[in-house]
Design an enzyme around this catalytic site. Structure first.
Site, mmCIF file in Angstrom:
data_model
loop_
_atom_site.group_PDB
_atom_site.id
_atom_site.type_symbol
_atom_site.label_atom_id
_atom_site.label_comp_id
_atom_site.label_asym_id
_atom_site.label_seq_id
_atom_site.Cartn_x
_atom_site.Cartn_y
_atom_site.Cartn_z
ATOM 1 N N LYS A 180 0.832 -1.202 0.000
ATOM 2 C CA LYS A 180 0.000 0.000 0.000
ATOM 3 C C LYS A 180 0.869 1.255 0.000
ATOM 4 C CE LYS A 180 -3.733 -2.455 0.284
ATOM 5 N NZ LYS A 180 -4.585 -2.619 -0.910
ATOM 6 N N ASP A 210 -0.129 -0.336 -4.599
ATOM 7 C CA ASP A 210 -1.567 -0.071 -4.611
ATOM 8 C C ASP A 210 -1.838 1.230 -3.849
ATOM 9 O OD1 ASP A 210 -4.301 -0.098 -4.592
ATOM 10 O OD2 ASP A 210 -4.516 -2.089 -3.692
ATOM 11 N N GLU A 212 -1.561 0.276 -8.881
ATOM 12 C CA GLU A 212 -2.998 -0.019 -8.820
ATOM 13 C C GLU A 212 -3.797 1.160 -8.280
ATOM 14 O OE1 GLU A 212 -3.869 -4.010 -7.553
ATOM 15 O OE2 GLU A 212 -5.472 -3.310 -6.233
ATOM 16 N N ASP A 269 -8.971 -1.284 -9.736
ATOM 17 C CA ASP A 269 -9.593 -2.148 -8.734
ATOM 18 C C ASP A 269 -10.925 -1.524 -8.300
ATOM 19 O OD1 ASP A 269 -10.153 -3.781 -6.610
ATOM 20 O OD2 ASP A 269 -8.262 -3.542 -5.584
ATOM 21 N N LYS A 305 -12.942 -8.250 -7.666
ATOM 22 C CA LYS A 305 -13.363 -8.645 -6.319
ATOM 23 C C LYS A 305 -14.840 -9.020 -6.377
ATOM 24 C CE LYS A 305 -9.998 -6.361 -3.371
ATOM 25 N NZ LYS A 305 -9.090 -5.615 -4.252
HETATM 26 MG MG MG Z 1 -6.445 -2.796 -4.554
#
Ligand code: MG
Length: 370
Positions: A165, A193, A218, A241, A265
């Site tokens: 992250k 991300d 991302e 995402d 997801k």
């Molecule tokens: Mg993500």
């Protein structure tokens, strides 16, 4: 076969340590998950789960699932759960939108359909492919040393693919990305991300300072429009995402050549029925996928591993097991990290996993035909 009952449990899932993303903007200490059990007149039972990773990550929240199921249950009672598209259309009539609410019921229908066919779910989703499913770790935001400490913990569990992250101060992010890249070993992979944290100008600055790393970045910005602004001005591969929620989003992503990778997801897009269609479309468009879910126990993760297992490489990129972040996992069987950062879809018919029913207690809601 008919659905004769819809039972709902709320599940408190404490995290083993607090998890921050988006430069610390979003912090989580526990997740609120919802388990759904469908019963049928032929004795088959299906399980589904919805866990939207808190209330601040997506336009979705756990109590919304439970409230939504009150609306959906009367519409699905009496339907044949093996007819997954028919059930899905009935849910869409009863409650337009709210995709994440539909996912656990849809998942339970697929569980039953696969059991009825005598096949593991992956075989109903296109067929088991060769090899096991590669997993990726999820590394919360922090200082470079804190990120590396988390990566070392993931390495000890066998992980060779990390999602780290970023998305805070741009200069600090540049330093983080360069540092982590330099620490990757042969065969290891890392994705950065940002979880929507950067403004377009910040994303352009951060990415153009790290072009030579050639790592996938991302969800740099909040919206798909902002992402497309950035896309025109940077050179590294990108992933989308959170901005992929509907089939319309995916069509626009393909039309604009917005990215090389999507995060698929299951809960966010509205369940396995929709995720399977998106998977097929991504394969036609040459887009690789991280196939996973937004949180939850091994039940939810196992559904994702089935879809990933039914998706050939190189389209199947990696899958995340939220359970690695939890202190509890009241689920029997299912897809687990085999110790080498990989997992296999269970071989038994259906999802191949179910909760420890004695540990769940009484359901908080039970719906039966009037
Ligand atoms: Mg993500």
């Amino acid at each position: 076969m008919k659905i004769t009952g819809v039972d709902v449990w709320a599940l408190d899932l404490p995290l083993n340590r607090p998890y921050s993303l988006s430069g610390g903007r979003l912090r989580f200490e526990r997740l609120d998950s919802t388990l759904v059990r469908l019963t049928t007149d032929e004795g088959l039972i299906g399980w589904g789960e919805g866990c939207p990773w808190g209330s601040t990550y997506l336009p979705a929240f756990a109590r919304g699932i439970r409230a939504g199921i009150e609306e959906l249950a009367p519409a699905v009672l009496g339907l044949d759960p093996r007819r997954t598209d028919v059930v899905y259309r009935a849910m869409s009539v009863a409650l337009p939108g709210h995709p994440y609410v539909k996912s656990p019921i849809d998942m339970a229908c697929w569980d039953i359909a696969a059991q009825a066919a005598g096949l593991p779910l992956c075989d109903l989703l296109g067929g088991r492919t060769e090899g096991s499913v590669r997993l990726h770790s999820s590394i919360p935001s922090g200082s470079p040393d804190e990120l590396m400490a988390e990566i070392d913990l993931a390495r000890a569990e066998g992980y060779t693919f990390h999602s780290a992250k970023v998305g805070a101060d741009v200069d600090a992010d540049i330093e983080r990305m360069r540092f982590l890249d330099s620490r990757m070993e042969s065969g290891e992979e890392v994705t950065f991300d940002a979880n929507r944290a950067w403004l377009p100008a910040e994303a352009v600055a951060a990415l153009n300072a790290t072009t030579e790393l050639n790592r996938v970045v991302e969800q740099p910005c909040e919206t798909l429009d902002q992402h497309l602004q950035v896309r025109r001005l940077v050179r590294q591969p990108l992933a989308i995402d959170e901005s992929l929620q509907t089939m319309g989003d995916l069509l626009r992503i393909i039309e604009t050549g917005a990215c090389e990778v999507v995060g698929l997801k299951i809960g966010r897009v509205g369940g396995l029925t929709v995720a399977r269609r998106m998977r097929d479309l991504c394969m036609e468009a040459g887009i690789r996928m991280n196939i996973e879910d937004t949180g939850g126990t091994t039940l939810q993760a196992t559904a994702a591993v089935h879809l990933a297992q039914a998706t050939p490489e190189p389209f199947r990129r990696a899958t995340w097991l939220c359970v690695e972040h939890l202190t509890v996992d009241p689920i029997e069987g299912g897809a687990r990290n085999d110790g080498s950062g990989r997992a296999n879809a269970p071989a038994e018919p259906g999802l191949g996993t179910r909760p420890d029913i004695d540990g769940l207690g009484e359901p908080m809601a039970s719906h039966r035909p009037q």
